[in-house]
Design a protein around this motif. Structure first.
Motif: not given
Length: 829
Positions: A694-699
């Motif tokens: 799982v990857a959570i990407f914060s822009c």
């Protein structure tokens, strides 16, 4: 004669580089870099030209790249100074000084420990210390470390005129340098010394750049065009057993790349999108090129077909083999004579269960291969895969060829083939051999000769790009036939290593007949420190320039990493819908948390109320609202699925280092534990080449008025959303991000798939039990979680792995990017 000329040109290039850089005025460089002066700098006076796709001749090429490279040197000098939070001054007394070739060579003695200094470090010598509010000096100059001992260093200085516009024929008088000349000659003169940065890597790139005239494929590099001189007669063939193995263990696009290599084209470009088995393809290429033979051989200047006798019956073959090789039914007599350390000129070429059989090193058609990657960690990933799976010989038997891994900080899993380890083993073997120990000891302790011997014996040499330009490579007796450069394997650490074109030329300067460039121009760009050089296109890789010029590229098209819902967008946006899924990828990447739409394979969370901010004095950004929401996602995921509570399974990614720092701090405050123990939080650049469940990407960026900065770089977007196997969860402001066409396409893709979620404060409401219940996917039958160790993905490899390019466990690697960037600084040469 050409070799002698190239060596002479190398020496001339190094002295030219030193003369230019050592003449610069350090304080003027700092002043020009000051924020308030940046806009006033006259770029036209620098004589800079934009990087082109093609070049008319060597002069056109050098006049483009050389000035940009020196702009990068200045940026490294500035960065080296900026990174020193507190100025550390050393001191020394002049014990000797002499002049040679227009340089002053002086030795300094110091009571301080010189251990912080290395060869090719750039220093500043000054009559007095300065910094903060102290008065700036008038007597100072650059110096380069040529040699270091525990209590003494030898320095090189250029104290004549200052070089203008990087042209050594164009100089101007410098009172500052002239005032230093008599002072450095004074014995027992006291000097204050400040380390600025290491120039090891960039001086090698400069030498490689200047060596282009002596490369056998000079015209190809200049024109970025295929040579039309190649014919079918020059193609190489492999045996039927080896071909059958390669065909059954590689997919169609991988086979096309391997077969193209056997065509003996001088340059092969292989594009490896995420999860397409790039390392597996490199291993296939090694098996093929090391055991190929020419379809025709040259005899007395004429081409003739290889002649073979009539096929013998099976029994006759057996009788012939028994007579010729009686050890086939017993012990190989060579084994009794083989040195315990396996060296001394023998090459393992065949064998079962990765146990090499030793044969004479003069085997016909034996090629030598150099494999390069930009970082130590990326290099070790390839080495480990080779050690674990071996390569195949012409009889389709797995074996480990003689290899050596050169460079700093080898991972413990590849220690046995590292240069330092092999040197110690060989020296220890010499000490215990019988005979004249005194004479052997004198020769055996010559580490340079032992290193050169190990290099000569190796069939495959693994090196970082920078280290391939070290003096060690110039001491070997034979050049390499094939060079494989993995441009796509960026650093695993806090930042990516730059793979600008001059860096790619470094291993080519050693000489070779064929080059494989393995890369992906739509992943992370090269990191160029100088904004001026970046503006003029210095960050373009050789791979990208060739591709832009129309050079043919072989793309690997079957991906084995991502759930199809993750693969869908990057395939359409960046790879012209060329990516396809390997067998069973969808089933192998389905997870129990997919029962909730908000934790599906691909989701975008629109935090339209989020606010970005920029810490004082920083060029980086952070977004506190996104940090709050990301930690809620993490908490909800791991509470329901505790198997994700591992840094090897879950990642939080952001383009900005300040956001990463804030996430780590808040994680520790919220959960009372250091984040690296349970989750991997890092920048996009730090995740190049890696993968998680799982990857959570914060822009971060949330203001449409300010723009979105380098978040708009589609290559960072591509890397960020392709790190996940089963779920990528993107958190950002849709309104702000839509100013960029790629982000607009991604957001619209999420909307079409009902995977876009508008989130308002308080964020806890979004993850309430009632709301989660409403987002359950009723039609989905939850599949039991497959333990990572038991997961089987049908990627065509000899040893099945969970990720086509996966190396050692990521938690084992450590963060060595800072060392990789300047790994040449510790050369003993």
């Amino acid at each position: 004669m050409a070799v002698d000329n190239s060596k002479l040109e190398e020496e001339v290039s190094v002295l030219r580089f030193y003369k230019i850089v050592l003449s610069w005025d350090y304080l003027r460089i700092l002043k020009e870099s000051d924020r308030k002066n940046k806009g006033k700098r006259d770029l036209t006076s620098l004589g800079l030209k934009k990087v082109k796709d093609k070049y008319n001749d060597v002069d056109d090429y050098l006049s483009t790249f050389e000035p940009l490279l020196f702009e990068e040197v200045k940026a490294q000098i500035i960065q080296g100074r900026d990174e020193e939070e507190e100025t550390e001054w050393l001191s020394g007394l002049t014990t000797e000084c002499k002049e040679a070739d227009g340089f002053h060579l002086l030795s300094l003695f110091g009571e301080n420990d010189w251990g912080s200094l290395s060869q090719n470090d750039l220093l500043l010598l000054s009559k007095k210390k300065f910094g903060g509010d102290t008065e700036l000096p008038t007597t100072y100059a650059f110096a380069l470390v040529e040699h270091r001992q525990p209590d003494k260093i030898r320095l090189r200085m250029h104290l004549s005129e200052e070089v203008k516009r990087n042209n050594t024929a164009e100089v101007k008088s410098s009172p500052r340098l002239l005032s230093m000349r008599p002072l450095v000659s004074e014995i027992q003169k006291y000097w204050c010394i400040m380390k600025i940065c290491s120039l090891s890597t960039i001086v090698r790139e400069y030498v490689a750049l200047r060596s282009i005239s002596f490369l056998p494929f000079k015209e190809l590099i200049l024109t970025a065009a295929e040579s039309s001189q190649r014919s079918e007669d020059q193609a190489w063939k492999i045996s039927r057993p080896l071909r059958e193995y390669i065909e059954s263990n590689h997919n169609v696009s991988q086979l096309e790349a391997i077969n193209a290599g056997l065509s003996r084209k001088m340059f092969l470009l292989i594009q490896g999108p995420p999860g397409t088995g790039k390392t597996q393809t490199i291993l296939g290429i090694l098996s093929a090129v090391l055991h190929a033979t020419p379809a025709r051989i040259q005899s007395k200047g004429k081409s003739s077909e290889i002649k073979r006798g009539p096929e013998l019956p099976s029994q006759a073959k057996y009788n012939h083999w028994v007579k010729a090789s009686p050890w086939l039914s017993g012990t190989n007599p060579r084994d009794a004579k083989m040195p315990k350390d396996g060296d001394d000129g023998f090459y393992p070429t065949t064998g079962n269960e990765l146990k090499p059989e030793v044969v004479n090193s003069s085997r016909k058609y034996r090629l030598r291969v150099l494999v390069c990657a930009p970082s130590n960690s990326a290099l070790d990933e390839i080495v480990l895969r080779l050690l674990n799976t071996g390569i195949r010989d012409e009889n389709d038997r797995a074996y480990n060829p003689k290899i050596v891994r050169i460079g700093l900080k080898p991972h413990h899993s590849v220690q046995s083939v590292s240069m330092d380890y092999l040197v110690e083993q060989k020296l220890a073997g010499m000490d215990f051999q019988t005979g004249d120990k005194q004479k052997q000891g004198a020769a055996g302790r010559d580490r340079d000769s032992v290193r050169a011997s190990i290099m000569d014996e190796a069939v495959i040499v693994f090196s970082t790009l920078s280290f391939s330009g070290s003096a060690l490579f110039s001491k070997v007796n034979r050049t390499f036939d094939v060079v494989i450069i993995d441009e796509a394997a960026q650093a695993v650490g806090s930042f990516s290593l730059f793979i600008v074109e001059p860096a790619t030329l470094v291993p080519l300067a050693n000489g070779c007949k064929q080059v494989f460039l393995v890369g992906d121009p739509v992943q992370l760009p090269a990191t160029v420190i100088s904004p001026v050089a970046e503006k003029f296109g210095y960050g373009m890789s050789l791979f990208k320039r060739f591709q832009r010029a129309g050079y043919p590229v072989h793309m690997l098209k079957t991906q084995y990493r991502m759930h199809p819902e993750i693969r869908s967008f990057p395939s359409r946006e960046f790879y012209a819908e060329a990516l396809e899924d390997g067998p069973d990828v969808k089933d192998n990447t389905k997870r129990s948390w997919h029962k909730y739409r908000c934790f599906g394979p691909f989701c975008f969370f629109d935090l339209h109320e989020g606010r970005e901010s920029q810490p004082s004095g920083s060029g980086s950004w952070e977004n506190v609202d996104e940090v709050d929401f990301v930690l809620l996602i993490y908490q909800k995921l791991v509470s329901g699925h505790p198997e994700l509570k591992s840094s090897s399974r879950l990642a939080i990614i952001s383009p900005y280092r300040h956001q990463v720092k804030l996430l780590r701090d808040r994680f520790r405050q919220t959960f009372g534990v250091e984040s690296d123990k349970v989750v991997d939080i890092n920048t996009v650049d730090g995740f190049q080449g890696r993968e998680k469940d799982v990857a959570i990407f914060s822009c971060v960026r949330a203001s449409k008025d300010r723009g979105i900065g380098f978040v708009a770089d589609f290559r960072r977007m591509n890397v960020g959303i392709t790190r996940a196997r089963s779920s990528v969860l993107v958190v950002g402001s849709a309104t702000a991000l839509k100013v960029d066409k790629h982000w607009q396409n991604l957001i619209e893709s999420a909307e079409r798939r009902s995977a876009l979620f508008k989130v308002s404060k308080p964020y806890t409401d979004f993850f309430s039990d009632a709301n989660l219940k409403s987002m359950e996917v009723e039609s989905m039958v939850a599949k039991p979680e497959i333990p990572l160790a038991d997961m089987e993905i049908n990627v065509p490899v000899s040893v099945e792995t969970a990720g086509a390019d996966q190396g050692p466990a990521e938690d084992d690697w450590g963060d060595d990017a800072d060392v990789d960037a300047f790994d040449g600084a510790m050369d003993e040469d």
